[in-house]
Enzyme design. Structure first.
Site, PDB file in Angstrom:
ATOM      1  N   HIS A   1       0.830  -1.206   0.000  1.00  0.00           N
ATOM      2  CA  HIS A   1       0.000   0.000   0.000  1.00  0.00           C
ATOM      3  C   HIS A   1       0.865   1.257   0.000  1.00  0.00           C
ATOM      4  O   HIS A   1       0.599   2.213  -0.749  1.00  0.00           O
ATOM      5  CB  HIS A   1      -0.924   0.002   1.226  1.00  0.00           C
ATOM      6  CG  HIS A   1      -1.739   1.252   1.354  1.00  0.00           C
ATOM      7  ND1 HIS A   1      -1.317   2.346   2.077  1.00  0.00           N
ATOM      8  CD2 HIS A   1      -2.922   1.600   0.802  1.00  0.00           C
ATOM      9  CE1 HIS A   1      -2.220   3.303   1.981  1.00  0.00           C
ATOM     10  NE2 HIS A   1      -3.208   2.873   1.221  1.00  0.00           N
TER      11      HIS A   1
ATOM     12  N   CYS B   1      33.839   3.021 -25.547  1.00  0.00           N
ATOM     13  CA  CYS B   1      33.025   2.890 -24.339  1.00  0.00           C
ATOM     14  C   CYS B   1      33.714   3.520 -23.138  1.00  0.00           C
ATOM     15  O   CYS B   1      33.240   3.398 -22.017  1.00  0.00           O
ATOM     16  CB  CYS B   1      32.725   1.422 -24.050  1.00  0.00           C
ATOM     17  SG  CYS B   1      34.180   0.388 -23.825  1.00  0.00           S
TER      18      CYS B   1
END
Length: 795
Positions: free
Chosen positions: A417, A748
């Site tokens: 919740h 990279c």
């Protein structure tokens, strides 16, 4: 029984929301309109909105209800008292005789259908408004489980009607501007699934934190599902990759997390429910098998396709028959409503060490004073802008949650919740910390961050941070392929909205260090680990695996799969492990398998390990993990990259070792790249190009070895520059020679992300791709687009 009062689920469709509310209409849609999908939904019926309005009219209490609501608005009666008075009016009013007869007759028929003298049923509230049928008021009313017998059922129905006027429901409608009396309530009476003897949970057809749409996210706990929804337990969680789910024979589960599951909700002997502790042995077991996970995921995908939107579902498993059921379905209303054209990112701007961690909800950061609330009766003292710290929440906590800057809970997972409400309110939350209410002090200044992936962190004090927002639709296109560097599987999905064309560098060693933490040789040869502490730690982590090595393979495969899924079907280039020996030694059990080297940076690392007797058994595990991610999970976009390969002869040994373990270049479209980070890679570019599909330049190591500078040296830091003329010449040379040999070239390393002028230089040299850090992707993309425009103008 009259149609005016009840309607069986099979007669309902989703267009009937105005009559029976969203919950009940969706159950009817799945039972009736989706018969061909063979989705199992427990049988039942719904009372109508008209029946509710008839109840109010017959009881003659509508005027009294309006009077108390008017007093509430006038400020003469507090919310809690007004709610209590209205509920008392409803609970004292008798249900009309025709409605009672219809409910009792429906219950008798439902019992007959289930083969029980008196069936146990779930009694669920489903509110709606005739003029606002899209308003489902989810989570505002009550559910009553394991109701048995006519009297108990009618009492539960009356309490459902009364729950329309709880303080939280009244406050919600006031905040939304709804007329209280325009809202009606339908009651769903549904056969109970004996999930108290098995398990239950929640399903979303996207990633709940990032909105990534190509996964199904499942939560599971033992017993009835209310413990998951209400955040009373830390559930197991699983993610299934939808594109692989559609492939025959693929085990498309790309993530599984074992939750604590400390308690379960079960049927009471005479109706109702009771909470029981879960024995430690069961806590250590997953609730769902692989087959069950995939079964539920296929149902979820079918429901999503039928509704045409992301879905929020609840499921349950019957412990008597072993059958799975969907018990609720509703459209997902948080991530699916976010604009795909906008992307916001948060980041801390100062170093800090976390004092707590838990599941991250959202992607934001918040600071404020911790306000510890253990009992909802104390919510009135919660100040606006504080961080709510509590055990768990339920709908009664909504008023305080609306005033919070962030939320920390001891219990609960991503579908609890607290998590669901935090997403709806746009609040960062760290849930399931275990002991936040005891570790933190009331009034203490704290910062909570959900910006690092699916694990959130809580820091002591106010840690500075920034929020950046990008309009993705305004970004220019580029001819150069732009990819991203990713290392953390838990945070990879937060970048899915970037217009990247794949992952140019997925660092395997980061996954090993963060997810596995054990030296792979310590899992191959656990008897060789000498430290009792390390042996005990390993035993705890691999509990449940018949072979400790399987732990390494499964964790690594799932980590790689999560990274590869983000930009699928674009390539995800996975660099094989590139720890240095001193870094490997820091892994659990690592000191028993690593040499002590004077200069690990140029020592036993990269390619030299994979065929060496001291590591080749561990390399076999790396290959097994890659094969599992590609072949079993269906992520065939994974490519492999070999780091720190010094000579062509060494390349041949590594490639032969990979073939031995089932990874042959070209087979099943497998591409194998190599890092270009040693000067010999530049000098012998043509020879390496004959062995690999492409090069990825590692600018950090290449700069270190060309300039002879230890990249970790503080004293020499001013001399370390990837833009040095010698480095640039080497890069330009390898790009030209690789292209002449038919090989692709990317980069990279860090340099293009840090230096836009360096990115422009690479574009001018005709580099095929740049792989960038995600947080600098947008800035570098603009620099690349500008460089391409300049080059085109000059031509």
């Amino acid at each position: 029984m009259t149609k005016h009062d009840i309607i069986w689920f099979e007669e309902l469709r989703r267009g009937d929301v105005g009559q029976v509310g969203g919950k009940n209409a969706s159950l009817g849609e799945m039972i009736g309109a989706m018969k061909g999908s063979k989705i199992a939904v427990p049988d039942g019926f719904a009372t109508t909105a008209a029946a509710y309005r008839g109840f109010l009219a017959a009881a003659g209490i509508e005027a009294a209800i309006r009077k108390r609501l008017a007093a509430l608005r006038a400020g003469t009666v507090p919310l809690a008292l007004a709610a209590q008075q209205i509920r008392r009016l409803i609970l004292k009013a008798p249900l009309p005789a025709p409605l009672c007869q219809a409910i009792v007759a429906g219950y008798a028929e439902l019992s007959r259908r289930t083969g029980k003298a008196q069936a146990a049923v779930a009694v669920r509230s489903s509110a709606t408004a005739e003029d606002l049928p899209e308003a489902s008021f989810a989570g505002q009313q009550e559910t009553f489980l394991n109701i048995v017998g006519d009297a108990a059922l009618l009492d539960a129905c009356r309490h459902c009607y009364a729950s329309l006027f709880t303080a939280r429901a009244i406050a919600y409608r006031e905040a939304k501007g709804f007329d209280h009396m325009a809202v009606a309530l339908s009651i769903g009476v549904q056969a109970m699934v004996r999930s108290d003897l098995a398990g239950a949970g929640v399903i979303f057809t996207l990633d709940t934190e990032t909105g990534f749409p190509r996964v199904v996210t499942i939560s599971a706990a033992w017993g009835l599902g209310e413990t998951v929804v209400q955040g009373q337990v830390d559930p197991d969680s699983y993610q299934v990759f939808k594109p692989s789910l559609a492939k025959a024979g693929c085990r498309a589960i790309i993530d599984r997390r074992l939750g604590g599951k400390a308690v379960r909700l079960i049927h009471g002997r005479h109706g109702g429910t009771i909470t029981r502790r879960v024995p430690p042995a069961e806590q250590a077991c997953f609730v769902l098998s692989d087959a069950e996970i995939l079964h539920l995921a296929r149902w979820a995908v079918a429901v999503e396709a039928h509704y045409g939107c992301p879905m929020d579902l609840e499921w349950a498993k019957d412990g008597e028959s072993g059958a799975l059921f969907l018990v609720q379905a509703r459209p997902e209303t948080v991530q699916s409503r976010k604009s795909g054209a906008m992307m916001a990112t948060w980041r801390l701007t100062a170093p800090a060490d976390p004092i707590l961690s838990g599941a991250a909800v959202g992607e934001g950061i918040a600071s404020g004073a911790a306000c510890i609330i253990r009992d909802p009766r104390d919510l009135a003292r919660f100040p606006r802008g504080a961080i709510l710290v509590t055990g768990s929440t339920d709908p009664d906590w909504m008023p305080a949650m609306r005033r919070a800057a962030g939320i920390v809970t001891d219990h609960g997972g991503p579908t609890s919740h607290a998590a669901i409400v935090a997403r709806e309110l746009g609040l960062p939350a760290v849930v399931g910390t275990g002991d936040g209410t005891t570790r933190l002090n009331d009034g203490e200044a704290i910062t909570l961050s959900c910006a690092q992936g699916d694990r959130g962190a809580v820091y002591s004090g106010i840690v500075p941070f920034v929020r950046d927002e990008v309009t993705l639709g305004d970004l220019p296109g580029t001819r150069t392929r732009l990819m991203v560097n990713l290392a953390d599987p838990s945070g990879a999905m937060r970048w899915w909205r970037l217009p990247a064309q794949g992952v140019g560098l997925a660092r395997m060693e980061f996954i090993i260090a963060d997810l596995i933490r054990i030296h792979p040789m310590a899992l191959v040869r656990p008897d060789a680990v000498t430290s009792p502490r390390d042996r005990a730690h390993i035993a705890r982590m691999v509990r449940g695996y018949s072979d400790p090595a399987d732990f390494f393979v499964e964790q690594l495969a799932e980590g790689l799969a999560r990274i590869a899924a983000v930009f699928h079907p674009h390539p995800a280039i996975v660099r094989l492990s590139d720890f240095k020996s001193n870094e490997y030694a820091h892994l659990i059990g690592g000191r028993d398998f690593e040499p002590v080297e004077n200069n690990p940076m140029i020592g036993f690392r990269g390619a030299s390990r994979y065929y060496h007797p001291d590591y080749r058994e561990a390399f076999a595990l790396e290959c097994r993990a890659i094969r599992r991610a590609r072949d079993e999970m269906g992520l065939t976009n994974i490519a492999v990259m070999v780091p720190f390969c010094r000579t062509p002869a060494e390349a041949d040994k590594v490639l032969a070792e990979m073939v031995h373990h089932g990874l042959r270049r070209g087979a099943r479209e497998l591409r194998i790249w190599m890092m270009c980070e040693v000067p010999s890679n530049v000098i012998l570019a043509e020879e390496f190009a004959r062995r690999f599909d492409g090069f990825s330049i590692g600018s950090n190591d290449l700069t270190q070895l060309i300039l002879g500078i230890d990249r970790d040296s503080d004293l020499l830091a001013p001399l370390f520059d990837e833009r040095d003329a010698a480095v640039r010449r080497a890069i330009a040379d390898v790009i030209a020679r690789a292209h002449r040999s038919g090989a692709s070239v990317g980069i990279c390393g860090q340099a293009p992300s840090d230096h836009p002028d360096f990115a422009a230089f690479l574009v001018a040299q005709g580099i095929d791709s740049l792989s960038l850090n995600p947080d600098s992707f947008v800035t570098t993309l603009r620099a690349v687009a500008a460089a391409e425009a300049t080059a085109q103008a000059a031509a």
